[in-house]
Design an enzyme around this catalytic site. Sequence first.
Site, PDB file in Angstrom:
ATOM      1  CE1 TYR A  63     -31.039 -30.701 -19.001  1.00  0.00           C
ATOM      2  CE2 TYR A  63     -31.735 -32.511 -20.385  1.00  0.00           C
ATOM      3  CZ  TYR A  63     -31.971 -31.278 -19.828  1.00  0.00           C
ATOM      4  OH  TYR A  63     -33.164 -30.636 -20.094  1.00  0.00           O
ATOM      5  CG  PHE A 213     -40.438 -29.648 -14.521  1.00  0.00           C
ATOM      6  CD1 PHE A 213     -39.366 -30.501 -14.698  1.00  0.00           C
ATOM      7  CD2 PHE A 213     -40.213 -28.441 -13.869  1.00  0.00           C
ATOM      8  CE1 PHE A 213     -38.083 -30.156 -14.253  1.00  0.00           C
ATOM      9  CE2 PHE A 213     -38.944 -28.081 -13.420  1.00  0.00           C
ATOM     10  CZ  PHE A 213     -37.878 -28.934 -13.609  1.00  0.00           C
ATOM     11  CG  LEU A 215     -44.556 -37.274 -15.115  1.00  0.00           C
ATOM     12  CD1 LEU A 215     -43.656 -38.496 -14.953  1.00  0.00           C
ATOM     13  CD2 LEU A 215     -46.018 -37.704 -15.234  1.00  0.00           C
ATOM     14  N   GLY A 217     -41.860 -32.546 -12.343  1.00  0.00           N
ATOM     15  CA  GLY A 217     -40.420 -32.331 -12.210  1.00  0.00           C
ATOM     16  C   GLY A 217     -39.824 -33.075 -11.039  1.00  0.00           C
ATOM     17  CG  PHE A 218     -35.933 -31.917  -9.844  1.00  0.00           C
ATOM     18  CD1 PHE A 218     -34.961 -32.862 -10.146  1.00  0.00           C
ATOM     19  CD2 PHE A 218     -35.938 -30.728 -10.550  1.00  0.00           C
ATOM     20  CE1 PHE A 218     -34.000 -32.618 -11.128  1.00  0.00           C
ATOM     21  CE2 PHE A 218     -34.993 -30.468 -11.529  1.00  0.00           C
ATOM     22  CZ  PHE A 218     -34.021 -31.410 -11.816  1.00  0.00           C
ATOM     23  N   PRO A 220     -42.541 -34.911  -8.109  1.00  0.00           N
ATOM     24  CG  PRO A 220     -42.167 -37.049  -8.969  1.00  0.00           C
ATOM     25  CD  PRO A 220     -41.650 -36.069  -7.954  1.00  0.00           C
TER      26      PRO A 220
HETATM   27  N1  LIG Z   1     -36.297 -26.872 -21.291  1.00  0.00           N
HETATM   28  C1  LIG Z   1     -36.077 -26.924 -19.997  1.00  0.00           C
HETATM   29  O1  LIG Z   1     -35.733 -25.930 -19.372  1.00  0.00           O
HETATM   30  C2  LIG Z   1     -36.265 -28.215 -19.283  1.00  0.00           C
HETATM   31  C3  LIG Z   1     -36.288 -28.219 -17.876  1.00  0.00           C
HETATM   32  C4  LIG Z   1     -36.496 -29.419 -17.240  1.00  0.00           C
HETATM   33  C5  LIG Z   1     -36.675 -30.596 -17.967  1.00  0.00           C
HETATM   34  N2  LIG Z   1     -36.630 -30.559 -19.318  1.00  0.00           N
HETATM   35  C6  LIG Z   1     -36.865 -31.775 -20.141  1.00  0.00           C
HETATM   36  O2  LIG Z   1     -38.134 -32.297 -19.781  1.00  0.00           O
HETATM   37  C7  LIG Z   1     -38.014 -33.683 -19.471  1.00  0.00           C
HETATM   38  C8  LIG Z   1     -39.055 -34.035 -18.425  1.00  0.00           C
HETATM   39  O3  LIG Z   1     -38.807 -33.329 -17.230  1.00  0.00           O
HETATM   40  P1  LIG Z   1     -38.311 -34.036 -15.889  1.00  0.00           P
HETATM   41  O4  LIG Z   1     -37.817 -35.390 -16.183  1.00  0.00           O
HETATM   42  O5  LIG Z   1     -37.403 -33.110 -15.198  1.00  0.00           O
HETATM   43  O6  LIG Z   1     -39.635 -34.054 -15.022  1.00  0.00           O
HETATM   44  P2  LIG Z   1     -40.956 -34.956 -15.065  1.00  0.00           P
HETATM   45  O7  LIG Z   1     -41.009 -35.756 -16.312  1.00  0.00           O
HETATM   46  O8  LIG Z   1     -42.070 -34.063 -14.739  1.00  0.00           O
HETATM   47  O9  LIG Z   1     -40.766 -35.899 -13.800  1.00  0.00           O
HETATM   48  C9  LIG Z   1     -39.605 -36.585 -13.519  1.00  0.00           C
HETATM   49  C10 LIG Z   1     -39.669 -37.013 -12.074  1.00  0.00           C
HETATM   50  O10 LIG Z   1     -40.781 -37.865 -11.899  1.00  0.00           O
HETATM   51  C11 LIG Z   1     -40.352 -39.143 -11.438  1.00  0.00           C
HETATM   52  N3  LIG Z   1     -41.161 -40.116 -12.151  1.00  0.00           N
HETATM   53  C12 LIG Z   1     -41.178 -40.371 -13.477  1.00  0.00           C
HETATM   54  N4  LIG Z   1     -42.099 -41.311 -13.766  1.00  0.00           N
HETATM   55  C13 LIG Z   1     -42.667 -41.656 -12.608  1.00  0.00           C
HETATM   56  C14 LIG Z   1     -43.679 -42.584 -12.257  1.00  0.00           C
HETATM   57  N5  LIG Z   1     -44.286 -43.322 -13.174  1.00  0.00           N
HETATM   58  N6  LIG Z   1     -44.030 -42.689 -10.942  1.00  0.00           N
HETATM   59  C15 LIG Z   1     -43.424 -41.933 -10.004  1.00  0.00           C
HETATM   60  N7  LIG Z   1     -42.464 -41.027 -10.274  1.00  0.00           N
HETATM   61  C16 LIG Z   1     -42.082 -40.893 -11.574  1.00  0.00           C
HETATM   62  C17 LIG Z   1     -38.880 -39.235 -11.769  1.00  0.00           C
HETATM   63  O11 LIG Z   1     -38.201 -40.017 -10.825  1.00  0.00           O
HETATM   64  P3  LIG Z   1     -37.584 -41.464 -11.247  1.00  0.00           P
HETATM   65  O12 LIG Z   1     -36.328 -41.187 -11.985  1.00  0.00           O
HETATM   66  O13 LIG Z   1     -37.372 -42.125  -9.923  1.00  0.00           O
HETATM   67  O14 LIG Z   1     -38.622 -42.147 -12.078  1.00  0.00           O
HETATM   68  C18 LIG Z   1     -38.470 -37.768 -11.619  1.00  0.00           C
HETATM   69  O15 LIG Z   1     -38.240 -37.460 -10.261  1.00  0.00           O
HETATM   70  C19 LIG Z   1     -36.572 -33.841 -18.988  1.00  0.00           C
HETATM   71  O16 LIG Z   1     -36.143 -35.159 -19.068  1.00  0.00           O
HETATM   72  C20 LIG Z   1     -35.846 -32.878 -19.895  1.00  0.00           C
HETATM   73  O17 LIG Z   1     -35.519 -33.544 -21.092  1.00  0.00           O
HETATM   74  C21 LIG Z   1     -36.449 -29.380 -19.984  1.00  0.00           C
END
Ligand SMILES: NC(=O)c1ccc[n+]([C@@H]2O[C@H](COP(=O)([O-])OP(=O)(O)OC[C@H]3O[C@@H](n4cnc5c(N)ncnc54)[C@H](OP(=O)(O)O)[C@@H]3O)[C@@H](O)[C@H]2O)c1
Length: 292
Positions: A63, A213, A215, A217-218, A220
């Site tokens: 990352y 993901f 929520l 992911g990119f 929501p």
């Molecule tokens: N193993 C893998 O292949 C893999 C792949 C992807 C991710 N991951 C891990 O999984 C974790 C979670 O995934 P993620 O962060 O990509 O996706 P997520 O948690 O599903 O959602 C993140 C997205 O939601 C928005 N968001 C978060 N809280 C919100 C709220 N309360 N209201 C409105 N929008 C909100 C964020 O924007 P803002 O920043 O504006 O809040 C961001 O755009 C990552 O941090 C990573 O550590 C692992």
Amino acid sequence: MSSIEQVGTFNLGARRVKRLGYGAMQLAGPGVFGPPKDRDAALAVLREAVASGVDHIDTSDFYGPHITNQLIREALHPYREGLTIVTKVSAKRGADGSWLPAFSREELTQAVHDNLRNLGLEVLDVVNLRSMFNVHHPEEGSLEAPLRVLADLQKQGLIRHIGLSNVTRTQVLEGREVCDIVCVQNQYNLAQRGDDALIDELARDGIAYVPFFPLGGFTPLQSSTLSDVAARLGATPMQVALAWLLRRSPNILLIPGTSSVAHLRENLAAAELKLPDDVLGALDTVASIGST
Ligand SMILES: NC(=O)c1ccc[n+]([C@@H]2O[C@H](COP(=O)([O-])OP(=O)(O)OC[C@H]3O[C@@H](n4cnc5c(N)ncnc54)[C@H](OP(=O)(O)O)[C@@H]3O)[C@@H](O)[C@H]2O)c1
């Protein structure tokens, strides 16, 4: 009892962690590449997460690359007793930000050392091997050779526990023959429920399932059903999505990602939300119609 303690704990290797944690991927720049647009805000999110009781942070040295781990170190080192940092290996970034496989013994060994250096640790709590046969979704293929490399690094004392990510059930079964697997991190949320059977199987064996993901992911999750349920409960759609995952199975550990302290607070407050039985049927329809 502080808000996030209400969600209870589950085993992550030798530790028990709270079921509501934090995913750090959103802290890097756009496309998870380069520095954050607001470095102080990124550091503030990490500090607030731990101050609020989060004891499970998910990250990777790819990352940024390196940047997210360096932010974690700057914000939180020396780490609070009991904080579990989970990282992942087997990918690297191209000069254009592309995601490339990095499965060789040399690349995996380098990745473990990069994580140790950038996080400021002598041993990594949990390292997930992320399958890269297909960058976007699980695809069959043997993971035995790279898992044996991680098992060797574990024997050297550089890794405490090993997990898998972006994997099929067959790869989980294969992995469990090679070494002890403490967690599986796959894409799963209210709208994408392909792992329903796998989650139940892992729960029976005491293995954590960590949906990435959670929520959406990119982009929501957007669903009128989800919004209607949230309005009825006086909650936000994201809180309902998280509360649903917490209710789905006791082995689910959440790592919602955000770059905003306000969103972090909103997400952690999902711990207070108990979904009544009569909304579960409606929420099940989000998966069958997908997010709209
Ligand atoms: N193993 C893998 O292949 C893999 C792949 C992807 C991710 N991951 C891990 O999984 C974790 C979670 O995934 P993620 O962060 O990509 O996706 P997520 O948690 O599903 O959602 C993140 C997205 O939601 C928005 N968001 C978060 N809280 C919100 C709220 N309360 N209201 C409105 N929008 C909100 C964020 O924007 P803002 O920043 O504006 O809040 C961001 O755009 C990552 O941090 C990573 O550590 C692992």
